[in-house]
Design a protein around this motif. Sequence first.
Motif, mmCIF file in Angstrom:
data_model
loop_
_atom_site.group_PDB
_atom_site.id
_atom_site.type_symbol
_atom_site.label_atom_id
_atom_site.label_comp_id
_atom_site.label_asym_id
_atom_site.label_seq_id
_atom_site.Cartn_x
_atom_site.Cartn_y
_atom_site.Cartn_z
ATOM 1 N N MET A 1 58.693 17.241 127.026
ATOM 2 C CA MET A 1 57.844 17.886 128.038
ATOM 3 C C MET A 1 56.409 17.390 127.895
ATOM 4 O O MET A 1 55.933 17.148 126.794
ATOM 5 C CB MET A 1 57.876 19.401 127.866
ATOM 6 C CG MET A 1 59.221 20.014 128.190
ATOM 7 S SD MET A 1 59.162 21.815 128.122
ATOM 8 C CE MET A 1 58.926 22.044 126.362
ATOM 9 N N LEU A 2 55.728 17.308 128.999
ATOM 10 C CA LEU A 2 54.361 16.815 128.998
ATOM 11 C C LEU A 2 53.408 17.914 129.356
ATOM 12 O O LEU A 2 53.686 18.765 130.169
ATOM 13 C CB LEU A 2 54.211 15.671 130.012
ATOM 14 C CG LEU A 2 55.068 14.425 129.751
ATOM 15 C CD1 LEU A 2 54.819 13.417 130.858
ATOM 16 C CD2 LEU A 2 54.736 13.826 128.398
ATOM 17 N N ALA A 25 51.898 16.199 124.425
ATOM 18 C CA ALA A 25 52.925 17.219 124.250
ATOM 19 C C ALA A 25 52.340 18.599 124.495
ATOM 20 O O ALA A 25 51.125 18.798 124.392
ATOM 21 C CB ALA A 25 53.489 17.126 122.842
ATOM 22 N N PRO A 26 53.184 19.577 124.817
ATOM 23 C CA PRO A 26 52.693 20.946 124.987
ATOM 24 C C PRO A 26 51.999 21.433 123.725
ATOM 25 O O PRO A 26 52.286 20.979 122.611
ATOM 26 C CB PRO A 26 53.973 21.744 125.264
ATOM 27 C CG PRO A 26 54.953 20.740 125.777
ATOM 28 C CD PRO A 26 54.626 19.458 125.082
ATOM 29 N N ILE A 27 51.091 22.379 123.901
ATOM 30 C CA ILE A 27 50.399 22.979 122.768
ATOM 31 C C ILE A 27 51.357 23.933 122.071
ATOM 32 O O ILE A 27 51.925 24.822 122.697
ATOM 33 C CB ILE A 27 49.136 23.720 123.240
ATOM 34 C CG1 ILE A 27 48.158 22.724 123.859
ATOM 35 C CG2 ILE A 27 48.485 24.482 122.103
ATOM 36 C CD1 ILE A 27 46.961 23.373 124.500
ATOM 37 N N ASN A 138 51.865 38.869 125.743
ATOM 38 C CA ASN A 138 53.166 39.392 125.359
ATOM 39 C C ASN A 138 54.213 38.333 125.690
ATOM 40 O O ASN A 138 54.443 38.036 126.863
ATOM 41 C CB ASN A 138 53.445 40.685 126.124
ATOM 42 C CG ASN A 138 54.567 41.498 125.531
ATOM 43 O OD1 ASN A 138 54.723 41.561 124.308
ATOM 44 N ND2 ASN A 138 55.343 42.147 126.377
ATOM 45 N N VAL A 139 54.842 37.766 124.663
ATOM 46 C CA VAL A 139 55.684 36.586 124.854
ATOM 47 C C VAL A 139 57.147 36.900 124.561
ATOM 48 O O VAL A 139 57.476 37.457 123.511
ATOM 49 C CB VAL A 139 55.206 35.437 123.939
ATOM 50 C CG1 VAL A 139 56.162 34.255 124.022
ATOM 51 C CG2 VAL A 139 53.798 35.018 124.329
ATOM 52 N N GLN A 183 50.288 23.461 129.174
ATOM 53 C CA GLN A 183 51.617 23.920 128.803
ATOM 54 C C GLN A 183 51.592 24.438 127.372
ATOM 55 O O GLN A 183 50.961 23.853 126.489
ATOM 56 C CB GLN A 183 52.636 22.788 128.918
ATOM 57 C CG GLN A 183 53.042 22.512 130.345
ATOM 58 C CD GLN A 183 54.217 21.558 130.416
ATOM 59 O OE1 GLN A 183 55.063 21.539 129.538
ATOM 60 N NE2 GLN A 183 54.250 20.761 131.467
ATOM 61 N N ILE A 184 52.282 25.555 127.147
ATOM 62 C CA ILE A 184 52.279 26.220 125.849
ATOM 63 C C ILE A 184 53.715 26.383 125.378
ATOM 64 O O ILE A 184 54.603 26.760 126.152
ATOM 65 C CB ILE A 184 51.628 27.615 125.924
ATOM 66 C CG1 ILE A 184 50.267 27.551 126.626
ATOM 67 C CG2 ILE A 184 51.499 28.213 124.537
ATOM 68 C CD1 ILE A 184 49.208 26.783 125.877
ATOM 69 N N GLU A 185 53.959 26.114 124.088
ATOM 70 C CA GLU A 185 55.243 26.398 123.463
ATOM 71 C C GLU A 185 55.018 27.391 122.322
ATOM 72 O O GLU A 185 54.290 27.096 121.369
ATOM 73 C CB GLU A 185 55.892 25.123 122.915
ATOM 74 C CG GLU A 185 56.562 24.267 123.966
ATOM 75 C CD GLU A 185 57.369 23.133 123.353
ATOM 76 O OE1 GLU A 185 57.217 22.886 122.139
ATOM 77 O OE2 GLU A 185 58.131 22.495 124.091
#
Length: 283
Positions: A1-2, A25-27, A138-139, A183-185
């Motif tokens: 993912m980019l 890459a995602p953060i 809240n994830v 983008q966040i992971e």
Amino acid sequence: MLRRVFLFGSCLASAALSERPASAAPISIAAESSVGSRRTDVGDGVCVTAVHVQDPPNFQIPFNNVNEALEVLNQSSTRLTRDGVLSNVFPFINFRNGDLTGRGDFDGDLAFPFSYEAGTTPQNNDRNFAVRVRGYLNVNTASPNSLRTLGIYANDGARLRIGNTLVTVPDLDERRSARMLRQIEYAANGLYPFELVYYQNGSAAALELSGTSLINLDDMTPPTDLRSLGFHILGADAPNHEIYSARSGTVSACVECSSDMSCGAGNYCAKDFGPLPPEGLCA
């Protein structure tokens, strides 16, 4: 993912401001950044602290960057004269001032503290203020609706952190771009503290924090409206299960404490919003 970054703006201040970061890459947000279990009750919003300053001499602008806004918020400099402070809970982050040309990408805006618009508390001159937003994301990583991309709109400038991870690189600066996508992971479910610092010098002002479950967004044709991409303001859709003012329950007052020892029950937990020693206004 980019990870995709969309850069916008009118006239750029310099060649350096026209540079666009390469896709990456995602953060990644480590599980250790979570400070509590994922909440299932309805969220109350976030704490917002706004500080107004007097006009600087010789027609100078108050804030050239986020670090100068932090000097005012943290009371670490006497370069500017503070003449107003407000701390309160707001249901979401979708603000504008009284200049209607400053509307962002979403409807339903709230008036910034110190705006000129009638009914604003406190009412002032629409300019010269710094804002710090603190709350918890809240994830739920298992949900298909989990927030995988955040969108920030800021006029004049802003910086976002999740835990100790800087999300906005570089800081938002309207001379370069009013919008940024990241983008966040997240490594695990839970509550993740976030801090959004913003500043307004003059003219139009807007600040929006939005999100979407979409990834790999195309940046070949940069959009001018995050809402058209499927983003929504975090916390604005009822019931809100996205942003909270506290680890549990709600804050009794939005007071930025200098340490956990001086922080009354229900206020900020200073260690959530480091770095250590904690920064912030003392009660």
